[in-house]
Write a protein that holds these residues in place. Structure first.
Motif, PDB file in Angstrom:
ATOM      1  N   GLN A  82      48.562  -2.206 -36.129  1.00  0.00           N
ATOM      2  CA  GLN A  82      49.480  -1.237 -36.072  1.00  0.00           C
ATOM      3  C   GLN A  82      49.790  -1.013 -37.857  1.00  0.00           C
ATOM      4  O   GLN A  82      50.357   0.219 -38.364  1.00  0.00           O
ATOM      5  CB  GLN A  82      50.599  -1.151 -35.481  1.00  0.00           C
ATOM      6  CG  GLN A  82      50.423  -0.809 -33.900  1.00  0.00           C
ATOM      7  CD  GLN A  82      51.660  -1.612 -33.105  1.00  0.00           C
ATOM      8  OE1 GLN A  82      52.582  -2.286 -33.546  1.00  0.00           O
ATOM      9  NE2 GLN A  82      51.497  -1.034 -31.888  1.00  0.00           N
ATOM     10  N   HIS A 121      48.197  -6.192 -31.553  1.00  0.00           N
ATOM     11  CA  HIS A 121      48.682  -4.764 -31.541  1.00  0.00           C
ATOM     12  C   HIS A 121      49.370  -4.725 -33.173  1.00  0.00           C
ATOM     13  O   HIS A 121      49.013  -3.610 -33.934  1.00  0.00           O
ATOM     14  CB  HIS A 121      49.406  -4.342 -30.451  1.00  0.00           C
ATOM     15  CG  HIS A 121      48.768  -4.237 -29.174  1.00  0.00           C
ATOM     16  ND1 HIS A 121      48.320  -5.231 -28.387  1.00  0.00           N
ATOM     17  CD2 HIS A 121      48.573  -3.065 -28.444  1.00  0.00           C
ATOM     18  CE1 HIS A 121      47.665  -4.844 -27.262  1.00  0.00           C
ATOM     19  NE2 HIS A 121      47.626  -3.305 -27.565  1.00  0.00           N
ATOM     20  N   GLU A 174      48.547   3.188 -29.927  1.00  0.00           N
ATOM     21  CA  GLU A 174      47.997   3.438 -28.601  1.00  0.00           C
ATOM     22  C   GLU A 174      47.584   4.737 -28.499  1.00  0.00           C
ATOM     23  O   GLU A 174      47.839   5.701 -29.013  1.00  0.00           O
ATOM     24  CB  GLU A 174      49.375   3.182 -27.683  1.00  0.00           C
ATOM     25  CG  GLU A 174      49.692   1.801 -27.683  1.00  0.00           C
ATOM     26  CD  GLU A 174      50.705   1.336 -26.481  1.00  0.00           C
ATOM     27  OE1 GLU A 174      50.799   2.022 -25.701  1.00  0.00           O
ATOM     28  OE2 GLU A 174      51.347   0.156 -26.863  1.00  0.00           O
TER      29      GLU A 174
END
Length: 137
Positions: A115, A111, A121
């Motif tokens: 990012q 993640h 998300e």
């Protein structure tokens, strides 16, 4: 050591890619024939250290509306050196992908990498649907 990223399909090491993917958590058991078909139908990026392939990613896209980033990997011995970040940067800045309005990917553990490039998300995951099909061989 020289690192290059190329989307030249002819340069890809199919055995290397298949060897990694078929043992990954997300593509376990994928056949070499399946890997070849996925490469034929996507925009692919190989990561090379002194001309030896150490990573890979592919994008399934229509180049305007949607892009799905998948099969992203750097082999274990070269992780933590910024190669994955360089790969994703190269993909997101690729001229043929600048019109894409919606990018998607699925990750179990990367993640923070994604990012950095604006991935977040899913805002409303109840709108996303999937159909998983088991093909018997």
């Amino acid at each position: 050591m020289s690192v290059t990223i190329s989307n030249n399909k002819a340069k890809l090491d199919i055995d290397f890619i298949h060897g990694f993917l078929t043992n990954s958590y997300w593509a376990k058991g994928r056949t070499k024939e399946e890997v070849i078909i996925t490469i034929q139908n996507c925009l692919n990026f190989g990561v090379y250290l002194d001309d030896k392939q150490i990573g890979f990613a592919r994008i399934l896209t229509d180049s305007v509306v949607f892009g799905y980033l998948m099969d992203v990997f750097i082999i274990q011995e070269h992780r933590g050196k910024g190669y994955a970040k360089l790969l994703v940067k190269n993909i997101t800045e690729h001229p043929d992908l600048q019109q894409i309005k919606r990018w998607m990917l699925i990750t179990k553990d990367a993640h923070t990498l994604y990012q950095q490039f604006g991935f977040n998300e899913v805002e409303n995951p109840t709108r996303i649907m999937e159909k998983l099909v088991k093909i018997s061989k």
